[in-house]
Design an enzyme around this catalytic site. Structure first.
Site, PDB file in Angstrom:
ATOM      1  CB  SER A   8      -0.911   0.057   0.946  1.00  0.00           C
ATOM      2  OG  SER A   8      -0.535   0.217   2.476  1.00  0.00           O
ATOM      3  CG  HIS A  42      -4.156  -0.978  -1.654  1.00  0.00           C
ATOM      4  ND1 HIS A  42      -4.536   0.376  -2.526  1.00  0.00           N
ATOM      5  CD2 HIS A  42      -3.506  -0.991  -0.841  1.00  0.00           C
ATOM      6  CE1 HIS A  42      -4.392   1.649  -1.173  1.00  0.00           C
ATOM      7  NE2 HIS A  42      -3.821   0.337  -0.411  1.00  0.00           N
ATOM      8  CE  LYS A  97      -7.279   0.399   1.008  1.00  0.00           C
ATOM      9  NZ  LYS A  97      -6.601  -0.151   1.706  1.00  0.00           N
TER      10      LYS A  97
END
Ligand SMILES: *Cc1c(COP(=O)(O)O)cnc(C)c1O
Length: 397
Positions: free
Chosen positions: A182, A210, A241
Site C-alpha cells: 500500500s 489494493h 478501495k
C-alpha cells in the site's frame, strides 16, 4: 490533582516540535477528482477511489433503494439476526467473481485480515510475513499468538529460508503477503511465493486490498493477474478501495468460510454492514464487469501521470500500480511538501514513520480512472514547482 493522561499531551507536543503532528483534513464534498477540502477545491490524489465508484450513480441508487426497503441498520451481528439476504447475495456474488467456493464479508479489510489470521492459527503455529505487510495483518499475527518470522520485503528467497529453517518444527505454517503493497505500490512476487508455500506445505494467504478492482481481469486481483487460481488458499480483498464502499472479504474453500463463521471474532462480535453498504457493493461488482473502460482509464492515467513525474526527475520507488510514492526522505520535509502542495491546490498526503521506515518518508499520490488529463497535468506542474521551491527537486539549472 494531576492528570494521569498528561503524558499524551507531552507526546503530542513532541510531534508538533518534530513537524510530524497530523491534523485531520475535512472533506466537504463527495470523494471525487476535484474535492472540496478545508474550504477549498483541490485535485484529490489522496483517495483509494481507483475507479471513481464512490459516486457512481448505480451504487448510490442501490444504497438508497436498500435503505428504503431494509432500513438504515441491521440491528445485530451476523451470527444472531444480522445476516440479511443482501449479505449472502453479496458473498455469493464475490465468490463467483473470484472463482472460489465461498466468501465471507467483514466490516472492513482490517477486520478481515486481523480476524482471519487470529482465527485459524494457534500459539504452536508459525507465520512467515513480508516486512511491509499491512498493519491489519501484523495485528492478526499478534492476536493469533503464533510465532512470527518476518522476511525481507518482496524477497521470496528470504521467505524460503525461514520456511526451510522451520521444516522440522511442529505447528502449521502460514505464508502471508500483501498482493500490492500500500505504501510503495509494488506487486508481490506471487508465483514464487506460491511455489515456496507448496514446497513446504504452508498455507498461502494474500491480501489484495489494493489489487481488487485494479489488477487481474475485471479487477479480480493478483491471483488472477498471475494465473494462480486454486493455489492461494486464503484471498483477502477490500470493498473500501476500488469497490468504493466499505468492507473486507475472505475468499476460499467452503470449510474455511464455515470455520470463520464460527471463530472469526469481528464476524461474531461486531454488527453486520448496513443494507445500503451491501447493496452498493453488489452494484459495484456489476460495474466492474460491465464497465471495463474504467480499469483501462485507470491504467492509462497511471502511465501518463507517472511518466510525467519521472520526466521531471521525481523518484517513484518501485511502484508498478496507480499508487505513486514520491520519495522525499525526511518525514518533516514530506509533511512540509504536502502542506505546500495543498496550498497550491493539490491534495496528496505525506507519509512518514511508523507507516514507512525512518528516512523513507514520501508523498503518496493515487491516480484514479476519473481524473482528467488536464487535472493530472496541472497536478504534475504544481508538484514540480513546489518540489523545486523546497529543494526536493533540483532547480534544473
Ligand atoms: C487498506 C488496507 C486494508 C484495510 O482495508 P479497510 O477496508 O480500509 O479496512 C488491508 N490491507 C491492506 C493492504 C490495505 O491497504
Amino acid at each position: 490533582m494531576t492528570n494521569p493522561l498528561a503524558y499524551l499531551g507531552e507526546q503530542l507536543q513532541a510531534w508538533r516540535n518534530a513537524g510530524t503532528y497530523m491534523r485531520l483534513r475535512e472533506l466537504e464534498s463527495a470523494c471525487q477528482p476535484v474535492s472540496r477540502v478545508d474550504g477549498r477545491e483541490v485535485i484529490n490524489l489522496a483517495s483509494n477511489n481507483y475507479l471513481g465508484l464512490t459516486t457512481h450513480p448505480r451504487l448510490v441508487e442501490a444504497a438508497l433503494d436498500a435503505a428504503r426497503r431494509y432500513g438504515a441498520g441491521t440491528g445485530a451481528v451476523r451470527t444472531i439476526s444480522g445476516t440479511m439476504d443482501l449479505h449472502l447475495e453479496l458473498e455469493r456474488r464475490i465468490a463467483a467473481f473470484k472463482n472460489v467456493e465461498a466468501c465471507v464479508v467483514f466490516q472492513s479489510g482490517f477486520a478481515a485480515n486481523a480476524g482471519t489470521v487470529a482465527a485459524i492459527l494457534t500459539p504452536e503455529d508459525h507465520i512467515i510475513s513480508d516486512e511491509l505487510n499491512h498493519a491489519s495483518i501484523i495485528d492478526g499475527c499478534r492476536l493469533s499468538k503464533a510465532k512470527i518470522h518476518v522476511f525481507k520485503h518482496a524477497e521470496p528467497p528470504a521467505a524460503e529460508e525461514k520456511l526451510a529453517a522451520l521444516r522440522d518444527a511442529p505447528g502449521r505454517k502460514l505464508l502471508i503477503s500483501d498482493g500490492v503493497f500500500s505504501m510503495d505500490g509494488d506487486v508481490a512476487r506471487l508465483p514464487e511465493l506460491v511455489e515456496i508455500a507448496e514446497k513446504y506445505g504452508a498455507i498461502m494467504m494474500v491480501d489484495d486490498a489494493h489489487a481488487s478492482g485494479v489488477l487481474g481481469s475485471a479487477g479480480r486481483g493478483t491471483i488472477d493477474h498471475f494465473g494462480m487460481h486454486g493455489r492461494v488458499q486464503i484471498q483477502v480483498g477490500t470493498l473500501s478501495k476500488a469497490v468504493g464502499v466499505l468492507g473486507g472479504y475472505v475468499c476460499g474453500s467452503r470449510d474455511l468460510i464455515d470455520f470463520l463463521y464460527h471463530r472469526a471474532r469481528p464476524f461474531l462480535f461486531s454488527t453486520s454492514h448496513p443494507p445500503a453498504v451491501a447493496a452498493a457493493c453488489l452494484a459495484a461488482f456489476d460495474v466492474l464487469e460491465q464497465e471495463p473502460e474504467r480499469m483501462r482509464e485507470l491504467w492509462a492515467n497511471t502511465r501518463h501521470f507517472q511518466d510525467a513525474l519521472r520526466a521531471q526527475g521525481f523518484s517513484l520507488g518501485a511502484t508498478a500500480t496507480p499508487i505513486t510514492p514520491i520519495m522525499v526522505g525526511e518525514a518533516r520535509k514530506a509533511f512540509e511538501f504536502s502542506r505546500a502542495l495543498f496550498d497550491q491546490g493539490v491534495f496528496a498526503v505525506g507519509i512518514g514513520y511508523p507507516t514507512v521506515p525512518e528516512g523513507k518518508a514520501r508523498i503518496r499520490a493515487i491516480v484514479t480512472a476519473t481524473h482528467t488529463r488536464d487535472q493530472l497535468d496541472r497536478a504534475v506542474e504544481i508538484l514540480t514547482r513546489v518540489a523545486r521551491s523546497l529543494a526536493i527537486l533540483g532547480t534544473g539549472r
